[in-house]
Design a protein around this motif. Structure first.
Motif, PDB file in Angstrom:
ATOM      1  N   LEU A 186       0.829  -1.199   0.000  1.00  0.00           N
ATOM      2  CA  LEU A 186       0.000   0.000   0.000  1.00  0.00           C
ATOM      3  C   LEU A 186       0.872   1.261   0.000  1.00  0.00           C
ATOM      4  CD1 LEU A 186      -2.748   1.354   0.129  1.00  0.00           C
ATOM      5  CD2 LEU A 186      -2.681   1.111   2.615  1.00  0.00           C
ATOM      6  N   ARG A 187       1.913   1.282   0.832  1.00  0.00           N
ATOM      7  CA  ARG A 187       2.817   2.437   0.850  1.00  0.00           C
ATOM      8  C   ARG A 187       3.460   2.644  -0.520  1.00  0.00           C
ATOM      9  NH1 ARG A 187       3.552   1.126   6.171  1.00  0.00           N
ATOM     10  NH2 ARG A 187       5.151  -0.420   5.822  1.00  0.00           N
ATOM     11  N   SER A 188       3.877   1.555  -1.143  1.00  0.00           N
ATOM     12  CA  SER A 188       4.498   1.642  -2.459  1.00  0.00           C
ATOM     13  C   SER A 188       3.495   2.175  -3.487  1.00  0.00           C
ATOM     14  CB  SER A 188       5.022   0.270  -2.875  1.00  0.00           C
ATOM     15  OG  SER A 188       5.534   0.313  -4.173  1.00  0.00           O
ATOM     16  N   SER A 189       2.278   1.658  -3.426  1.00  0.00           N
ATOM     17  CA  SER A 189       1.236   2.108  -4.341  1.00  0.00           C
ATOM     18  C   SER A 189       0.917   3.587  -4.124  1.00  0.00           C
ATOM     19  CB  SER A 189      -0.022   1.259  -4.138  1.00  0.00           C
ATOM     20  OG  SER A 189      -1.068   1.714  -4.949  1.00  0.00           O
ATOM     21  N   GLU A 190       0.814   4.006  -2.865  1.00  0.00           N
ATOM     22  CA  GLU A 190       0.552   5.412  -2.565  1.00  0.00           C
ATOM     23  C   GLU A 190       1.678   6.294  -3.082  1.00  0.00           C
ATOM     24  OE1 GLU A 190       0.048   5.495   1.674  1.00  0.00           O
ATOM     25  OE2 GLU A 190      -2.107   5.120   1.535  1.00  0.00           O
ATOM     26  N   SER A 191       2.892   5.821  -2.930  1.00  0.00           N
ATOM     27  CA  SER A 191       4.040   6.588  -3.397  1.00  0.00           C
ATOM     28  C   SER A 191       3.989   6.762  -4.920  1.00  0.00           C
ATOM     29  CB  SER A 191       5.329   5.881  -2.983  1.00  0.00           C
ATOM     30  OG  SER A 191       6.441   6.555  -3.490  1.00  0.00           O
ATOM     31  N   ARG A 192       3.674   5.685  -5.626  1.00  0.00           N
ATOM     32  CA  ARG A 192       3.567   5.771  -7.093  1.00  0.00           C
ATOM     33  C   ARG A 192       2.419   6.700  -7.492  1.00  0.00           C
ATOM     34  NH1 ARG A 192       4.203   0.284  -6.548  1.00  0.00           N
ATOM     35  NH2 ARG A 192       2.045  -0.095  -7.152  1.00  0.00           N
ATOM     36  N   PHE A 193       1.279   6.591  -6.784  1.00  0.00           N
ATOM     37  CA  PHE A 193       0.142   7.454  -7.098  1.00  0.00           C
ATOM     38  C   PHE A 193       0.498   8.918  -6.850  1.00  0.00           C
ATOM     39  CE2 PHE A 193      -3.555   9.891  -5.745  1.00  0.00           C
ATOM     40  CZ  PHE A 193      -4.325   9.811  -6.888  1.00  0.00           C
ATOM     41  N   ARG A 194       1.147   9.193  -5.716  1.00  0.00           N
ATOM     42  CA  ARG A 194       1.528  10.584  -5.417  1.00  0.00           C
ATOM     43  C   ARG A 194       2.472  11.126  -6.490  1.00  0.00           C
ATOM     44  NH1 ARG A 194      -0.367  12.024  -0.582  1.00  0.00           N
ATOM     45  NH2 ARG A 194      -0.599  10.459   1.035  1.00  0.00           N
ATOM     46  N   ALA A 195       3.440  10.319  -6.900  1.00  0.00           N
ATOM     47  CA  ALA A 195       4.361  10.759  -7.946  1.00  0.00           C
ATOM     48  C   ALA A 195       3.599  11.027  -9.243  1.00  0.00           C
ATOM     49  CB  ALA A 195       5.454   9.716  -8.167  1.00  0.00           C
ATOM     50  N   PHE A 196       2.679  10.124  -9.593  1.00  0.00           N
ATOM     51  CA  PHE A 196       1.872  10.309 -10.807  1.00  0.00           C
ATOM     52  C   PHE A 196       1.033  11.573 -10.694  1.00  0.00           C
ATOM     53  CE2 PHE A 196      -2.253   9.633 -12.902  1.00  0.00           C
ATOM     54  CZ  PHE A 196      -1.831   9.554 -14.221  1.00  0.00           C
ATOM     55  N   TYR A 197       0.352  11.748  -9.577  1.00  0.00           N
ATOM     56  CA  TYR A 197      -0.555  12.879  -9.372  1.00  0.00           C
ATOM     57  C   TYR A 197       0.219  14.196  -9.384  1.00  0.00           C
ATOM     58  CZ  TYR A 197      -4.280  15.658  -7.112  1.00  0.00           C
ATOM     59  OH  TYR A 197      -5.239  16.587  -6.815  1.00  0.00           O
ATOM     60  N   HIS A 198       1.272  14.277  -8.596  1.00  0.00           N
ATOM     61  CA  HIS A 198       1.965  15.555  -8.420  1.00  0.00           C
ATOM     62  C   HIS A 198       2.939  15.881  -9.535  1.00  0.00           C
ATOM     63  CE1 HIS A 198       0.163  16.533  -4.637  1.00  0.00           C
ATOM     64  NE2 HIS A 198       0.409  15.312  -4.193  1.00  0.00           N
ATOM     65  N   ASP A 199       3.500  14.877 -10.204  1.00  0.00           N
ATOM     66  CA  ASP A 199       4.528  15.138 -11.209  1.00  0.00           C
ATOM     67  C   ASP A 199       4.032  14.975 -12.648  1.00  0.00           C
ATOM     68  OD1 ASP A 199       6.257  15.555  -9.080  1.00  0.00           O
ATOM     69  OD2 ASP A 199       6.940  13.476  -9.058  1.00  0.00           O
ATOM     70  N   SER A 200       2.763  14.728 -12.822  1.00  0.00           N
ATOM     71  CA  SER A 200       2.222  14.491 -14.157  1.00  0.00           C
ATOM     72  C   SER A 200       2.098  15.801 -14.938  1.00  0.00           C
ATOM     73  CB  SER A 200       0.844  13.842 -14.033  1.00  0.00           C
ATOM     74  OG  SER A 200       0.310  13.596 -15.307  1.00  0.00           O
ATOM     75  N   PRO A 201       2.325  15.737 -16.248  1.00  0.00           N
ATOM     76  CA  PRO A 201       2.137  16.927 -17.082  1.00  0.00           C
ATOM     77  C   PRO A 201       0.669  17.065 -17.514  1.00  0.00           C
ATOM     78  CG  PRO A 201       3.068  15.196 -18.411  1.00  0.00           C
ATOM     79  CD  PRO A 201       2.945  14.655 -17.010  1.00  0.00           C
ATOM     80  N   ALA A 202      -0.232  16.763 -16.608  1.00  0.00           N
ATOM     81  CA  ALA A 202      -1.666  16.952 -16.821  1.00  0.00           C
ATOM     82  C   ALA A 202      -2.211  17.561 -15.538  1.00  0.00           C
ATOM     83  CB  ALA A 202      -2.346  15.609 -17.098  1.00  0.00           C
ATOM     84  N   MET A 203      -3.320  18.274 -15.643  1.00  0.00           N
ATOM     85  CA  MET A 203      -3.900  18.923 -14.471  1.00  0.00           C
ATOM     86  C   MET A 203      -4.717  17.913 -13.675  1.00  0.00           C
ATOM     87  SD  MET A 203      -6.582  22.122 -14.217  1.00  0.00           S
ATOM     88  CE  MET A 203      -5.543  23.202 -15.148  1.00  0.00           C
ATOM     89  N   PHE A 204      -4.375  17.796 -12.394  1.00  0.00           N
ATOM     90  CA  PHE A 204      -5.144  16.968 -11.468  1.00  0.00           C
ATOM     91  C   PHE A 204      -5.500  17.830 -10.268  1.00  0.00           C
ATOM     92  CE2 PHE A 204      -2.588  13.559 -13.487  1.00  0.00           C
ATOM     93  CZ  PHE A 204      -3.617  12.742 -13.900  1.00  0.00           C
ATOM     94  N   LEU A 205      -6.780  17.817  -9.922  1.00  0.00           N
ATOM     95  CA  LEU A 205      -7.167  18.459  -8.679  1.00  0.00           C
ATOM     96  C   LEU A 205      -8.300  17.666  -8.058  1.00  0.00           C
ATOM     97  CD1 LEU A 205     -10.003  20.309  -8.850  1.00  0.00           C
ATOM     98  CD2 LEU A 205      -8.518  21.715 -10.242  1.00  0.00           C
ATOM     99  N   SER A 206      -8.408  17.766  -6.744  1.00  0.00           N
ATOM    100  CA  SER A 206      -9.432  17.048  -5.992  1.00  0.00           C
ATOM    101  C   SER A 206     -10.176  18.052  -5.136  1.00  0.00           C
ATOM    102  CB  SER A 206      -8.798  16.002  -5.075  1.00  0.00           C
ATOM    103  OG  SER A 206      -7.978  15.127  -5.803  1.00  0.00           O
ATOM    104  N   THR A 207     -11.487  17.815  -4.993  1.00  0.00           N
ATOM    105  CA  THR A 207     -12.304  18.690  -4.157  1.00  0.00           C
ATOM    106  C   THR A 207     -12.985  17.873  -3.073  1.00  0.00           C
ATOM    107  OG1 THR A 207     -14.276  18.434  -5.519  1.00  0.00           O
ATOM    108  CG2 THR A 207     -12.797  20.257  -6.087  1.00  0.00           C
ATOM    109  N   ASP A 208     -13.432  18.550  -2.045  1.00  0.00           N
ATOM    110  CA  ASP A 208     -14.242  17.882  -1.033  1.00  0.00           C
ATOM    111  C   ASP A 208     -15.709  17.946  -1.474  1.00  0.00           C
ATOM    112  OD1 ASP A 208     -15.181  20.446  -0.406  1.00  0.00           O
ATOM    113  OD2 ASP A 208     -13.974  20.616   1.408  1.00  0.00           O
ATOM    114  N   PRO A 209     -16.629  17.331  -0.746  1.00  0.00           N
ATOM    115  CA  PRO A 209     -18.042  17.335  -1.164  1.00  0.00           C
ATOM    116  C   PRO A 209     -18.668  18.733  -1.262  1.00  0.00           C
ATOM    117  CG  PRO A 209     -17.676  15.606   0.443  1.00  0.00           C
ATOM    118  CD  PRO A 209     -16.412  16.430   0.390  1.00  0.00           C
ATOM    119  N   GLU A 210     -18.079  19.718  -0.594  1.00  0.00           N
ATOM    120  CA  GLU A 210     -18.608  21.081  -0.686  1.00  0.00           C
ATOM    121  C   GLU A 210     -18.061  21.829  -1.899  1.00  0.00           C
ATOM    122  OE1 GLU A 210     -17.401  19.909   2.490  1.00  0.00           O
ATOM    123  OE2 GLU A 210     -19.495  19.317   2.743  1.00  0.00           O
ATOM    124  N   GLY A 211     -17.110  21.211  -2.599  1.00  0.00           N
ATOM    125  CA  GLY A 211     -16.555  21.831  -3.794  1.00  0.00           C
ATOM    126  C   GLY A 211     -15.295  22.639  -3.542  1.00  0.00           C
TER     127      GLY A 211
END
Length: 186
Positions: free
Chosen positions: A91-116
Motif C-alpha cells: 500500500l505504501r508503495s502504491s501510494e508513493s507511485r500514485f503521489r508521484a503520478f498525481y503531483h509530477d504528471s504533465p496533466a492537471m489533477f485536482l481534488s475537491t471535497d463534497p462542498e466543492g
C-alpha cells in the motif's frame, strides 16, 4: 517383643513407601514447575514429564497440550502480522507511485471535497492556471469557473456526487491573468 519388631518394621516400610510415593509425585511436579518457569521466561519449549503416572502425568499432559495450542496460535498470529506487513508495504508503495503520478504528471489533477473546495492540486495544474498549489488549496472550485459557467459546473458537480460512475464535462477555467482555459473534467 516380636510384635514390636513387626510394628517397627511396618512403620519403617510405611515411611519408606510414603517417601517413595512423595518422591514419585514431587519429582514430576518439580519438573513441571521448572519447565513452566523456563517456558515463561522464553527459554525453549516445555519439557514435561508427560509419561508420568497419576495426577502429575495428567497435569503434565494437559499443560503440554495447552502449550502446543499456544504455539500454533502464535504461529498463526505471526503469519497474519507478516501478511499485514506485506500488505502495508504494498500500500505504501502504491501510494508513493500514485503521489508521484498525481503531483509530477504533465496533466492537471485536482481534488475537491463534497462542498466543492479544492483539497489538492498538482504543480502542473496550478502553474497552468498561474498559481502555486498552496494558493488554490482551500478555495472553492467555483472561484476558478467563469461566472457565466457557474450553474452548469454546479450541476455537473451535484450529479457527480449523487450518481456513481464516470462523469465528464468540457468547460472553462479562469486563469489568474483573466484568460480562460478549456479543460475536460472527469
Amino acid at each position: 517383643n516380636q510384635t514390636g519388631l513387626i510394628a517397627l518394621a511396618l512403620m519403617g516400610l510405611a515411611v519408606l513407601l510414603g517417601w517413595r510415593l512423595a518422591a514419585g509425585i514431587a519429582g514430576p511436579l518439580d519438573q513441571i514447575a521448572k519447565a513452566v518457569k523456563a517456558y515463561g521466561q522464553g527459554r525453549g519449549g516445555l519439557e514435561l514429564p508427560t509419561t508420568a503416572g497419576g495426577e502429575a502425568g495428567l497435569v503434565a499432559r494437559a499443560l503440554d497440550g495447552m502449550a502446543h495450542q499456544v504455539e500454533e496460535r502464535a504461529a498463526l498470529l505471526q503469519a497474519e502480522v507478516d501478511a499485514r506487513r506485506l500488505t502495508e508495504d504494498a500500500l505504501r508503495s502504491s501510494e508513493s507511485r500514485f503521489r508521484a503520478f498525481y503531483h509530477d504528471s504533465p496533466a492537471m489533477f485536482l481534488s475537491t471535497d463534497p462542498e466543492g473546495d479544492i483539497v489538492s492540486i498538482n504543480r502542473f495544474g496550478a502553474e497552468v492556471l498561474g498559481y502555486r498549489p498552496e494558493d488554490l488549496v482551500g478555495r472553492p472550485m467555483r472561484s476558478l469557473v467563469p461566472k457565466e459557467d457557474h450553474e452548469e459546473a454546479a450541476e455537473f458537480f451535484r450529479a457527480a456526487l449523487r450518481e456513481d460512475g464516470l462523469h465528464e464535462r468540457e468547460g472553462r477555467l479562469a486563469r489568474r491573468d483573466g484568460s480562460t482555459l478549456w479543460v475536460r473534467t472527469v
